[in-house]
Write a protein that holds these residues in place. Structure first.
Motif, PDB file in Angstrom:
ATOM      1  N   GLY A 118       0.782  -1.037   0.015  1.00 12.31           N
ATOM      2  CA  GLY A 118       0.088   0.125   0.149  1.00 12.31           C
ATOM      3  C   GLY A 118       0.760   1.309  -0.047  1.00 12.31           C
ATOM      4  O   GLY A 118       2.100   1.122  -0.171  1.00 12.31           O
ATOM      5  N   VAL A 119       0.251   2.300  -0.030  1.00 14.30           N
ATOM      6  CA  VAL A 119       0.998   3.617   0.069  1.00 14.30           C
ATOM      7  C   VAL A 119       1.545   3.992   1.567  1.00 14.30           C
ATOM      8  O   VAL A 119       0.856   3.662   2.498  1.00 14.30           O
ATOM      9  CB  VAL A 119      -0.046   4.895  -0.106  1.00 14.30           C
ATOM     10  N   VAL A 120       2.834   4.340   1.546  1.00 14.83           N
ATOM     11  CA  VAL A 120       3.597   4.296   2.836  1.00 14.83           C
ATOM     12  C   VAL A 120       3.400   5.776   3.318  1.00 14.83           C
ATOM     13  O   VAL A 120       3.487   6.844   2.403  1.00 14.83           O
ATOM     14  CB  VAL A 120       5.065   4.020   2.749  1.00 14.83           C
ATOM     15  N   THR A 121       2.907   6.104   4.573  1.00 12.73           N
ATOM     16  CA  THR A 121       2.736   7.163   5.054  1.00 12.73           C
ATOM     17  C   THR A 121       3.313   7.596   6.236  1.00 12.73           C
ATOM     18  O   THR A 121       3.644   6.549   7.239  1.00 12.73           O
ATOM     19  CB  THR A 121       1.238   7.458   5.225  1.00 12.73           C
ATOM     20  N   GLU A 122       3.563   8.908   6.584  1.00 12.35           N
ATOM     21  CA  GLU A 122       3.861   9.404   8.008  1.00 12.35           C
ATOM     22  C   GLU A 122       3.113  10.577   8.173  1.00 12.35           C
ATOM     23  O   GLU A 122       2.695  11.143   7.496  1.00 12.35           O
ATOM     24  CB  GLU A 122       5.496   9.682   8.076  1.00 12.35           C
ATOM     25  N   ASN A 123       2.426  10.529   9.579  1.00 13.21           N
ATOM     26  CA  ASN A 123       1.487  11.429  10.003  1.00 13.21           C
ATOM     27  C   ASN A 123       0.475  11.724   8.880  1.00 13.21           C
ATOM     28  O   ASN A 123      -0.200  12.628   8.615  1.00 13.21           O
ATOM     29  CB  ASN A 123       2.213  12.699  10.250  1.00 13.21           C
ATOM     30  N   GLY A 124      -0.070  10.476   8.135  1.00 10.58           N
ATOM     31  CA  GLY A 124      -0.998  10.315   7.477  1.00 10.58           C
ATOM     32  C   GLY A 124      -1.049  11.012   6.081  1.00 10.58           C
ATOM     33  O   GLY A 124      -1.788  11.119   5.288  1.00 10.58           O
ATOM     34  N   LYS A 125       0.516  11.312   5.838  1.00 10.65           N
ATOM     35  CA  LYS A 125       0.804  11.960   4.537  1.00 10.65           C
ATOM     36  C   LYS A 125       1.709  10.863   3.644  1.00 10.65           C
ATOM     37  O   LYS A 125       2.560  10.272   4.248  1.00 10.65           O
ATOM     38  CB  LYS A 125       1.427  13.375   4.543  1.00 10.65           C
ATOM     39  N   PRO A 126       1.468  10.735   2.625  1.00  9.23           N
ATOM     40  CA  PRO A 126       2.480   9.873   1.586  1.00  9.23           C
ATOM     41  C   PRO A 126       3.910  10.052   1.810  1.00  9.23           C
ATOM     42  O   PRO A 126       4.266  11.399   1.739  1.00  9.23           O
ATOM     43  CB  PRO A 126       1.951  10.101   0.091  1.00  9.23           C
ATOM     44  N   VAL A 127       4.603   8.903   1.587  1.00 11.38           N
ATOM     45  CA  VAL A 127       6.380   9.308   1.555  1.00 11.38           C
ATOM     46  C   VAL A 127       6.865   8.544   0.237  1.00 11.38           C
ATOM     47  O   VAL A 127       6.231   7.742   0.019  1.00 11.38           O
ATOM     48  CB  VAL A 127       6.752   9.016   2.776  1.00 11.38           C
ATOM     49  N   VAL A 128       7.739   8.996   0.000  1.00  9.80           N
ATOM     50  CA  VAL A 128       8.700   8.201  -1.058  1.00  9.80           C
ATOM     51  C   VAL A 128       9.784   7.520  -0.060  1.00  9.80           C
ATOM     52  O   VAL A 128      10.506   8.206   0.791  1.00  9.80           O
ATOM     53  CB  VAL A 128       9.421   9.134  -1.958  1.00  9.80           C
ATOM     54  N   GLN A 129       9.507   6.214   0.048  1.00 10.93           N
ATOM     55  CA  GLN A 129      10.428   5.285   0.642  1.00 10.93           C
ATOM     56  C   GLN A 129      11.726   4.950   0.273  1.00 10.93           C
ATOM     57  O   GLN A 129      11.484   4.060  -0.870  1.00 10.93           O
ATOM     58  CB  GLN A 129       9.796   4.287   1.485  1.00 10.93           C
ATOM     59  N   THR A 152      27.381  18.790  11.503  1.00 12.28           N
ATOM     60  CA  THR A 152      28.709  17.908  11.381  1.00 12.28           C
ATOM     61  C   THR A 152      28.770  17.138  12.604  1.00 12.28           C
ATOM     62  O   THR A 152      29.779  16.219  12.721  1.00 12.28           O
ATOM     63  CB  THR A 152      30.060  18.706  11.102  1.00 12.28           C
ATOM     64  N   THR A 153      27.849  17.385  13.507  1.00 11.76           N
ATOM     65  CA  THR A 153      27.875  16.455  14.885  1.00 11.76           C
ATOM     66  C   THR A 153      26.403  15.853  15.047  1.00 11.76           C
ATOM     67  O   THR A 153      26.467  15.367  15.888  1.00 11.76           O
ATOM     68  CB  THR A 153      28.142  17.304  15.866  1.00 11.76           C
ATOM     69  N   THR A 154      25.414  16.100  14.174  1.00  6.49           N
ATOM     70  CA  THR A 154      23.995  15.647  14.519  1.00  6.49           C
ATOM     71  C   THR A 154      23.869  14.623  13.399  1.00  6.49           C
ATOM     72  O   THR A 154      24.110  14.681  12.210  1.00  6.49           O
ATOM     73  CB  THR A 154      23.185  17.019  14.200  1.00  6.49           C
ATOM     74  N   THR A 155      23.445  13.535  14.073  1.00  5.81           N
ATOM     75  CA  THR A 155      22.998  12.448  13.396  1.00  5.81           C
ATOM     76  C   THR A 155      21.571  12.730  12.542  1.00  5.81           C
ATOM     77  O   THR A 155      20.826  13.411  12.931  1.00  5.81           O
ATOM     78  CB  THR A 155      22.790  11.009  14.243  1.00  5.81           C
ATOM     79  N   LYS A 156      21.303  12.001  11.335  1.00  2.00           N
ATOM     80  CA  LYS A 156      20.400  12.106  10.808  1.00  2.00           C
ATOM     81  C   LYS A 156      19.108  11.598  11.776  1.00  2.00           C
ATOM     82  O   LYS A 156      19.191  10.697  12.341  1.00  2.00           O
ATOM     83  CB  LYS A 156      20.404  11.199   9.415  1.00  2.00           C
ATOM     84  N   PRO A 157      17.928  12.452  11.663  1.00  3.47           N
ATOM     85  CA  PRO A 157      16.666  12.303  12.406  1.00  3.47           C
ATOM     86  C   PRO A 157      16.124  10.787  11.956  1.00  3.47           C
ATOM     87  O   PRO A 157      15.822  10.812  10.837  1.00  3.47           O
ATOM     88  CB  PRO A 157      15.968  13.421  12.337  1.00  3.47           C
ATOM     89  N   THR A 158      15.741  10.189  12.951  1.00  9.16           N
ATOM     90  CA  THR A 158      14.992   8.927  12.662  1.00  9.16           C
ATOM     91  C   THR A 158      13.689   9.198  12.675  1.00  9.16           C
ATOM     92  O   THR A 158      12.740   8.214  12.288  1.00  9.16           O
ATOM     93  CB  THR A 158      15.372   7.721  13.710  1.00  9.16           C
ATOM     94  N   SER A 159      12.982  10.416  13.166  1.00  8.50           N
ATOM     95  CA  SER A 159      11.747  10.518  12.957  1.00  8.50           C
ATOM     96  C   SER A 159      11.518  11.752  11.981  1.00  8.50           C
ATOM     97  O   SER A 159      12.385  12.424  11.812  1.00  8.50           O
ATOM     98  CB  SER A 159      10.981  10.934  14.449  1.00  8.50           C
ATOM     99  N   GLN A 160      10.310  11.793  11.507  1.00 11.73           N
ATOM    100  CA  GLN A 160       9.912  12.771  10.459  1.00 11.73           C
ATOM    101  C   GLN A 160      10.300  14.237  11.121  1.00 11.73           C
ATOM    102  O   GLN A 160      10.041  14.646  11.945  1.00 11.73           O
ATOM    103  CB  GLN A 160       8.471  12.677  10.105  1.00 11.73           C
ATOM    104  N   SER A 161      11.275  14.687  10.183  1.00 16.37           N
ATOM    105  CA  SER A 161      11.888  16.300  10.536  1.00 16.37           C
ATOM    106  C   SER A 161      11.835  17.140   9.427  1.00 16.37           C
ATOM    107  O   SER A 161      11.904  16.611   8.429  1.00 16.37           O
ATOM    108  CB  SER A 161      13.024  15.988  11.325  1.00 16.37           C
TER     109      SER A 161
END
Length: 162
Positions: free
Chosen positions: A3-14, A93-102
């Motif tokens: 199905g369509v992948v979503t985050e917070n009810g909105k479609p995403v490209v995964q 340069t010291t921050t990891t990629k966010p694992t939650s929608q940001s």
């Protein structure tokens, strides 16, 4: 079937963890100054995963430890630009990629970034985004004075942070 992948009810490209994905832009941009990137990362891939890519340049080059920008490989004007996550100033340069929608915001006016691929680092495979992308706004102008309005509009639509 998937199905369509979503985050917070909105479609995403995964982008999957095989990281061989490539989305080439019809027209390469050579004077990027402001980027708003709505995304999340799986942080399961410990190799160079750029925020944005280009066929020959590495202006938005990441570090191998899931850090957003490599301190010396990424363009210095990008590293030293005004970078934010969800409206809060961050050192990429010291921050990891966010694992939650940001909302990742990069504004750099000292020089112009080059982008021709939305996910891959030059011709290297596998080196592409590892997670979800919902929206990418790329401006060839300085959006510093409009940054909070753009971030607020994105946040209102995607309901990312309070």
């Amino acid at each position: 079937t998937t199905g369509v992948v979503t985050e917070n009810g909105k479609p995403v490209v995964q982008w999957d963890t095989t990281a061989t994905d490539l989305l080439t832009m019809q027209t390469a941009l050579s004077s990027v100054q402001s980027i708003f990137h709505v995304s999340s990362s799986t942080n399961t891939i410990t190799r160079y995963i750029p925020i944005l890519g280009d066929a020959t340049h590495r202006d938005y080059h990441s570090d191998t430890a899931n850090i957003l920008l490599h301190p010396t490989a990424a363009a210095s004007y990008v590293v030293n630009g005004d970078n934010y996550i969800n409206g809060v100033s961050k050192d990429y340069t010291t921050t990891t990629k966010p694992t939650s929608q940001s909302v990742l915001t990069l504004i750099h006016t000292q020089a112009s970034g080059r982008v021709s691929q939305l996910t891959r680092d030059r011709s290297f495979s596998p080196r592409s985004w590892d997670g979800n992308i919902q929206e990418i706004l790329i401006y060839e102008s300085d959006q510093s004075s409009n940054r909070t309005n753009i971030e607020d509009n994105i946040n209102t639509f995607y309901d990312i942070y309070s």
